[in-house]
Write an enzyme that holds these catalytic residues in place. Structure first.
Site, PDB file in Angstrom:
ATOM      1  CG  HIS A   1      -4.082   0.396  -7.287  1.00  0.00           C
ATOM      2  ND1 HIS A   1      -4.459  -1.120  -7.613  1.00  0.00           N
ATOM      3  CD2 HIS A   1      -3.131   0.505  -8.081  1.00  0.00           C
ATOM      4  CE1 HIS A   1      -3.734  -1.571  -8.551  1.00  0.00           C
ATOM      5  NE2 HIS A   1      -2.845  -0.560  -8.713  1.00  0.00           N
TER       6      HIS A   1
ATOM      7  CD  GLU B   1       4.315  -2.560 -10.389  1.00  0.00           C
ATOM      8  OE1 GLU B   1       3.384  -3.408 -10.206  1.00  0.00           O
ATOM      9  OE2 GLU B   1       4.246  -1.917  -9.653  1.00  0.00           O
TER      10      GLU B   1
ATOM     11  CG  ASP C   1      -0.804   2.145  -5.104  1.00  0.00           C
ATOM     12  OD1 ASP C   1      -2.120   1.776  -4.908  1.00  0.00           O
ATOM     13  OD2 ASP C   1      -0.390   1.593  -5.612  1.00  0.00           O
TER      14      ASP C   1
ATOM     15  CG  HIS D   1      -2.233   2.126 -12.948  1.00  0.00           C
ATOM     16  ND1 HIS D   1      -1.472   1.368 -13.717  1.00  0.00           N
ATOM     17  CD2 HIS D   1      -2.434   1.549 -11.677  1.00  0.00           C
ATOM     18  CE1 HIS D   1      -0.655   0.518 -13.002  1.00  0.00           C
ATOM     19  NE2 HIS D   1      -1.459   0.581 -11.522  1.00  0.00           N
TER      20      HIS D   1
HETATM   21  N1  HPA Z   1       1.060  -3.147  -8.658  1.00  0.00           N
HETATM   22  C1  HPA Z   1       0.341  -4.443  -8.185  1.00  0.00           C
HETATM   23  N2  HPA Z   1      -0.594  -4.157  -7.312  1.00  0.00           N
HETATM   24  C2  HPA Z   1      -0.863  -3.244  -6.747  1.00  0.00           C
HETATM   25  C3  HPA Z   1      -0.196  -2.000  -7.101  1.00  0.00           C
HETATM   26  C4  HPA Z   1       0.770  -2.068  -8.077  1.00  0.00           C
HETATM   27  O1  HPA Z   1       1.612  -0.907  -8.255  1.00  0.00           O
HETATM   28  N3  HPA Z   1      -0.793  -1.092  -6.314  1.00  0.00           N
HETATM   29  C5  HPA Z   1      -1.762  -1.744  -5.388  1.00  0.00           C
HETATM   30  N4  HPA Z   1      -1.721  -2.878  -5.774  1.00  0.00           N
HETATM   31 ZN    ZN Z   2      -1.294  -0.333  -9.890  1.00  0.00          ZN
END
Ligand code: HPA
Ligand code: ZN
Length: 346
Positions: free
Chosen positions: A27, A208, A287, A25
């Site tokens: 991005h 989340e 991220d 995970h």
């Molecule tokens: N959540 C949702 N979208 C995202 C995230 C995340 O943590 N990071 C980059 N796009």
């Molecule tokens: Zn994410």
């Protein structure tokens, strides 16, 4: 047999660093460091709404997911050419190699780029070339997962999937990211059904900020194989039981959760309870340029804040990361043997 009880807590940081692991995970646009954002802005003649690297970094005080996404999309605006995507991914792979990441599955957001006039082929070409270089230079195997932006329409996601089909061999799956609240998984039922017919792996961010109901619909409507984040499953005992029984992996991102105020501190994170409930949880960086740490930093800070986490949990997290990956059975077996070796000599 590994004697976990013989491994003292003060050995844990070194073991966490040295153990081979997979990152599932990340991005890739979230790995753009402020220095690289400014360098690419200059190279491409893109104006940024921040005066300096320091001013940009000072804006990284997030209150929720949306406050982060606004800055994340601004940062990604400097990516124009194949070389930019290549450079961004290589910078990540270099850091990942230092953290003993042996396998990485990279999310990328084509719509963030195509809406600025960058071709999807340009994005995929840069990331594919970097993935090959990562194998050659660092011995990291890398796979790409194309994410749909859930704040946009399902028709836009379907058009993105169509545009990506000429590059089908270069990505292994699709995911769902961006603003979660108000954009439930079922909004994307058709595009996930189509992706499944194409033989793509399926994952989705759920639970989340969104409620456990979003995890249920990601499983039942989208039929995903993994849940990204998924931490809010702990609010629903029947959901935890199902996720555990079916070994549905959850790609948990502890530093991200604290930075986006999902939990006030790492000490309040439910990861120990999730592991002890038998969930196939993994640790990931999400991220890393925005949330204060790459993969090893996530492991070390989490174990430091949660004294109930042991060497057994560390081994379990790494072995879950291999189990949960879309890699082949042979390499999974090799990585698991290498993991056991690190712990046997621990
Ligand atoms: N959540 C949702 N979208 C995202 C995230 C995340 O943590 N990071 C980059 N796009
Ligand atoms: Zn994410």
């Amino acid at each position: 047999m590994i004697d976990f009880d013989a491994i003292s807590r003060d050995r844990l940081p070194a073991l966490l660093r040295a153990m081979p692991k997979a990152e599932l995970h990340i991005h890739i646009e979230g790995s753009l460091q402020p220095e690289l954002i400014f360098a690419l802005a200059q190279r491409n003649g893109v104006a940024l709404p921040y005066a300096s690297v320091q001013a940009l970094r000072a804006a990284y005080a997030f209150t929720d997911l949306q406050s982060f996404l606004d800055i994340y999309y601004a940062g990604a605006s400097v990516l124009l050419h194949e070389e930019d995507f290549f450079d961004m991914a290589m910078a990540y792979f270099r850091r990942a190699a230092a953290d003993h990441v042996v396998h990485a599955e990279l999310f990328f957001d084509p719509q963030t780029h195509t809406e600025r006039g960058v071709g999807i082929g340009t994005v995929i070409a840069g990331l594919t070339r970097a993935s090959r270089a990562a194998q050659a230079e660092f011995g990291i195997s890398a796979l790409l997962i194309l994410c749909f932006l859930r704040h946009l329409s399902e028709d836009a996601a379907l058009a993105t999937l169509d545009a990506a089909l000429p590059y089908r061999e270069h990505f292994v799956g699709v995911g769902l990211d961006s603003s979660e609240l108000g954009h439930p998984p079922e909004k994307f039922a058709r595009v996930f059904a189509r992706s499944r017919e194409l033989g793509l792996h399926l994952v989705a961010h759920a639970g989340e900020e969104g409620p456990p109901a979003y995890i249920w619909s990601a499983l039942d409507v989208l039929q995903v194989q993994r849940i990204d984040h998924g931490v809010r499953c702990v609010e629903d005992a029947a959901l935890v039981a199902r996720l555990a029984a079916q070994r549905v992996p959850l790609t948990v991102c502890p530093l991200s959760n604290v930075k986006l105020c999902v939990y006030p501190t790492l000490a309040a994170h439910p990861l120990p309870a999730m592991l002890d409930a038998g969930l196939c949880a993994t640790i990931n960086s999400d991220d890393p340029a925005y949330f204060g740490g790459y993969l090893n930093q996530n492991f070390i800070a989490t174990f430091e804040a949660l004294p109930q986490l042991t060497a057994r949990h560390a081994h379990r997290l790494a072995s879950n990361s291999f189990e949960a990956s879309f890699a082949g059975a042979d390499v999974k077996r090799r990585w698991t043997e290498a993991l056991d070796k690190v712990f046997a000599s621990g």
